[in-house]
Motif scaffolding. Structure first.
Motif, mmCIF file in Angstrom:
data_model
loop_
_atom_site.group_PDB
_atom_site.id
_atom_site.type_symbol
_atom_site.label_atom_id
_atom_site.label_comp_id
_atom_site.label_asym_id
_atom_site.label_seq_id
_atom_site.Cartn_x
_atom_site.Cartn_y
_atom_site.Cartn_z
ATOM 1 N N ALA A 198 0.831 -1.205 0.000
ATOM 2 C CA ALA A 198 0.000 0.000 0.000
ATOM 3 C C ALA A 198 0.867 1.257 0.000
ATOM 4 C CB ALA A 198 -0.918 -0.007 1.216
ATOM 5 N N HIS A 221 -3.555 12.554 4.565
ATOM 6 C CA HIS A 221 -3.970 12.277 5.938
ATOM 7 C C HIS A 221 -4.971 11.121 5.862
ATOM 8 C CE1 HIS A 221 -5.160 12.677 10.036
ATOM 9 N NE2 HIS A 221 -6.332 13.216 9.780
ATOM 10 N N LEU A 222 -4.730 10.095 6.652
ATOM 11 C CA LEU A 222 -5.654 8.958 6.665
ATOM 12 C C LEU A 222 -6.843 9.308 7.548
ATOM 13 C CD1 LEU A 222 -3.235 5.894 6.996
ATOM 14 C CD2 LEU A 222 -3.778 7.298 5.000
ATOM 15 N N VAL A 223 -8.044 9.022 7.031
ATOM 16 C CA VAL A 223 -9.268 9.338 7.751
ATOM 17 C C VAL A 223 -9.998 8.026 8.029
ATOM 18 C CG1 VAL A 223 -11.445 10.626 7.683
ATOM 19 C CG2 VAL A 223 -9.404 11.536 6.518
ATOM 20 N N ARG A 224 -10.253 7.786 9.297
ATOM 21 C CA ARG A 224 -10.862 6.528 9.714
ATOM 22 C C ARG A 224 -11.932 6.793 10.747
ATOM 23 N NH1 ARG A 224 -4.884 3.959 10.309
ATOM 24 N NH2 ARG A 224 -4.542 6.126 10.930
ATOM 25 N N ALA A 225 -13.049 6.103 10.614
ATOM 26 C CA ALA A 225 -14.127 6.278 11.594
ATOM 27 C C ALA A 225 -13.776 5.594 12.907
ATOM 28 C CB ALA A 225 -15.419 5.686 11.045
ATOM 29 N N PRO B 157 -16.568 9.885 8.452
ATOM 30 C CA PRO B 157 -16.603 11.161 9.171
ATOM 31 C C PRO B 157 -15.373 12.010 8.883
ATOM 32 C CG PRO B 157 -15.986 9.385 10.660
ATOM 33 C CD PRO B 157 -16.289 8.739 9.334
ATOM 34 N N HIS B 160 -12.472 14.547 4.090
ATOM 35 C CA HIS B 160 -11.812 13.573 3.228
ATOM 36 C C HIS B 160 -12.251 13.831 1.798
ATOM 37 C CE1 HIS B 160 -15.508 11.052 3.006
ATOM 38 N NE2 HIS B 160 -15.736 11.622 4.167
ATOM 39 N N LEU B 202 -4.419 3.633 -5.504
ATOM 40 C CA LEU B 202 -4.785 3.825 -4.100
ATOM 41 C C LEU B 202 -5.458 2.599 -3.489
ATOM 42 C CD1 LEU B 202 -6.271 7.379 -3.545
ATOM 43 C CD2 LEU B 202 -4.627 6.180 -2.112
ATOM 44 N N PRO B 204 -4.718 -0.608 -2.978
ATOM 45 C CA PRO B 204 -4.049 -1.378 -1.926
ATOM 46 C C PRO B 204 -4.047 -0.649 -0.572
ATOM 47 C CG PRO B 204 -2.823 -1.565 -3.965
ATOM 48 C CD PRO B 204 -3.903 -0.524 -4.204
ATOM 49 N N LEU B 205 -3.887 0.672 -0.586
ATOM 50 C CA LEU B 205 -3.930 1.417 0.676
ATOM 51 C C LEU B 205 -5.329 1.391 1.265
ATOM 52 C CD1 LEU B 205 -2.635 3.303 2.795
ATOM 53 C CD2 LEU B 205 -3.397 5.218 1.376
ATOM 54 N N ARG B 208 -6.081 -1.920 2.648
ATOM 55 C CA ARG B 208 -5.289 -2.128 3.858
ATOM 56 C C ARG B 208 -5.911 -1.387 5.046
ATOM 57 N NH1 ARG B 208 -1.632 -5.997 5.342
ATOM 58 N NH2 ARG B 208 -0.114 -5.193 6.819
ATOM 59 N N MET B 209 -6.330 -0.156 4.811
ATOM 60 C CA MET B 209 -6.963 0.613 5.885
ATOM 61 C C MET B 209 -8.236 -0.082 6.354
ATOM 62 S SD MET B 209 -6.517 4.520 4.437
ATOM 63 C CE MET B 209 -7.353 5.290 5.831
ATOM 64 N N LEU B 212 -7.263 -3.221 8.393
ATOM 65 C CA LEU B 212 -6.689 -2.916 9.700
ATOM 66 C C LEU B 212 -7.748 -2.344 10.645
ATOM 67 C CD1 LEU B 212 -3.238 -1.374 8.663
ATOM 68 C CD2 LEU B 212 -3.619 -3.591 9.755
ATOM 69 N N ALA B 213 -8.644 -1.519 10.108
ATOM 70 C CA ALA B 213 -9.692 -0.922 10.947
ATOM 71 C C ALA B 213 -10.886 -1.858 11.095
ATOM 72 C CB ALA B 213 -10.150 0.411 10.350
ATOM 73 N N ASP B 215 -13.306 -1.936 9.148
ATOM 74 C CA ASP B 215 -14.377 -0.948 9.006
ATOM 75 C C ASP B 215 -14.187 -0.248 7.660
ATOM 76 O OD1 ASP B 215 -15.973 1.423 9.193
ATOM 77 O OD2 ASP B 215 -15.817 1.346 11.382
ATOM 78 N N ARG B 217 -15.314 2.495 6.677
ATOM 79 C CA ARG B 217 -15.433 3.961 6.755
ATOM 80 C C ARG B 217 -14.039 4.569 6.840
ATOM 81 N NH1 ARG B 217 -19.183 4.678 11.716
ATOM 82 N NH2 ARG B 217 -17.882 2.936 12.411
ATOM 83 N N VAL B 218 -13.306 4.426 5.759
ATOM 84 C CA VAL B 218 -11.931 4.918 5.666
ATOM 85 C C VAL B 218 -11.766 5.655 4.339
ATOM 86 C CG1 VAL B 218 -10.936 3.098 7.119
ATOM 87 C CG2 VAL B 218 -11.124 2.729 4.656
ATOM 88 N N ASN B 219 -10.941 6.650 4.349
ATOM 89 C CA ASN B 219 -10.618 7.375 3.122
ATOM 90 C C ASN B 219 -9.370 8.206 3.411
ATOM 91 O OD1 ASN B 219 -10.780 8.350 0.503
ATOM 92 N ND2 ASN B 219 -12.468 9.741 0.901
ATOM 93 N N ILE B 220 -8.970 9.007 2.441
ATOM 94 C CA ILE B 220 -7.828 9.889 2.635
ATOM 95 C C ILE B 220 -8.239 11.333 2.373
ATOM 96 C CG2 ILE B 220 -6.127 8.123 2.055
ATOM 97 C CD1 ILE B 220 -5.781 9.554 -0.665
ATOM 98 N N HIS B 221 -7.468 12.213 2.969
ATOM 99 C CA HIS B 221 -7.589 13.651 2.686
ATOM 100 C C HIS B 221 -6.263 14.099 2.084
ATOM 101 C CE1 HIS B 221 -8.542 17.833 2.920
ATOM 102 N NE2 HIS B 221 -7.731 18.094 3.928
#
Lengths: 226, 226
Positions: A198, A221-225, B157, B160, B202, B204-205, B208-209, B212-213, B215, B217-221
């Motif tokens: 990744a 910046h990674l954004v996670r709930a 949330p 992002h 993007l 794979p990232l 991966r997020m 790992l979470a 969940d 509900r992940v994204n990037i800003h």
């Protein structure tokens, strides 16, 4: 701490100067230490003779740098990394934290460079380095930002993240501490070394952001709930 | 607006329902419209018969969906997208905005999936679709977030970004407007369709997020100085 940096380009020099500024003992390792090698431009970076005379660090061979460091940093070009690291005696890497900063970018077709197939898919450069040196404690880190940002998180304004991955939690803790010394507040643990896929995969986005902004002060910046 | 969605899985159904909720006319196109096809589970998504009866949309063939839409959406599995889109008559895509939401992920080796080499390097799925249909106005969009987030930015949330890329500025403006209807405030223009390499890269990232979470509900800003 003794830090041996493999690779004398912009990334290697910037990290070396950064670590020296934090009180570490630092050497930069290159293939052959000759007067001509010390005086040439290195992919646009300044001559290593200048770095050496001004910084308090030393330039040695890659083999010596690997032996010197308690921590060893791979700051070579990604497509040449496995060949460069082959100059280290495997015993000199046993048990050591090996920070892999490199990206397997292919510049042969001009800009933008792209990730070479040999290191993508269900693999990554970091995983291949770990496979080649199973006794080293490989941590992928710093590869997703500009060299100036590696050693100074504030180079990019606002809230943004440094990503790290590795199989050894203690090794990641050590790299995390080094990164905190460079001002990194948000350090995102991407898990085991599979996370390097990744992280290396981010390069096309990072390069794209740089090109579009015409400014290397870009990151995510990674954004996670959760 | 008439929107023809190619692909009846989770992504296709979620986008279809989202567009219907904004007052658009929507059809979902699948390979063959038979009773068995309408009643089967589609990669974990609900049967299309249920979607059709509850939503006000219709299920048609892929060929018909491409003809129907003023905007056509590729919501098929990335590795099958070129084959699926071959069911569209090229004339039915001429001049139309074709939103490519797909990712060329290879699941053949289990989790995590990875980007297939045929679509990485100095290419991308979106560019290959554009090459195959040179008269279509391909816009890569929505591929970097979970289906629920595509149609409701607040699913994740915080601040992002939605990334888009394409060669036709007016087509990107149209997709941007559609995305704003789904609550997207930060829409990052990644330039021409070469930007799709960064966007597909993007995945794979993002996966991966998610892993790992545990969940989606992940994204990037995106963080930029300039």
């Amino acid at each position: 701490m003794k830090i041996g940096i493999i690779g004398g380009g912009t990334v290697g020099q910037t990290l070396a100067t950064g670590f020296l500024g934090k009180g570490h003992e630092v050497v930069i390792g290159i293939r052959e230490v000759t007067d001509a090698e010390l005086r040439k431009n290195r992919n646009g970076a300044r001559p290593l003779a200048d770095w050496q005379s001004g910084s308090g660090g030393r330039v040695v061979t890659m083999t010596e740098a690997a032996a010197f460091g308690d921590v060893v940093v791979n700051a070579t070009s990604g497509l040449a990394s496995l060949q460069a690291l082959a100059r280290a005696h495997p015993a000199d890497l046993t048990g050591k934290v090996l920070i892999d900063v490199a990206n397997p970018l292919d510049f042969s077709k001009g800009m933008p460079p792209f990730l070479a197939h040999a290191y993508t898919g269900d693999t990554s450069l970091a995983e291949q380095i770990q496979n080649r040196f199973p006794e080293a404690r490989v941590v992928k880190a710093f590869n997703t930002v500009a060299a100036n940002a590696m050693v100074d998180a504030a180079f990019v304004p606002g809230e943004h993240d440094l990503l790290i991955a590795g199989n050894d939690p203690a090794a990641k803790d050590l790299v995390t501490a080094l990164a905190r010394g460079f001002g990194w507040a948000n350090i995102a643990d991407m898990g085991d070394l599979v996370g390097a896929r990744a992280m290396e995969g981010l390069l096309p986005l990072w390069i794209r952001m740089w090109i579009l902004a015409n400014d290397p002060r870009v990151n995510i910046h990674l954004v996670r709930a959760a």
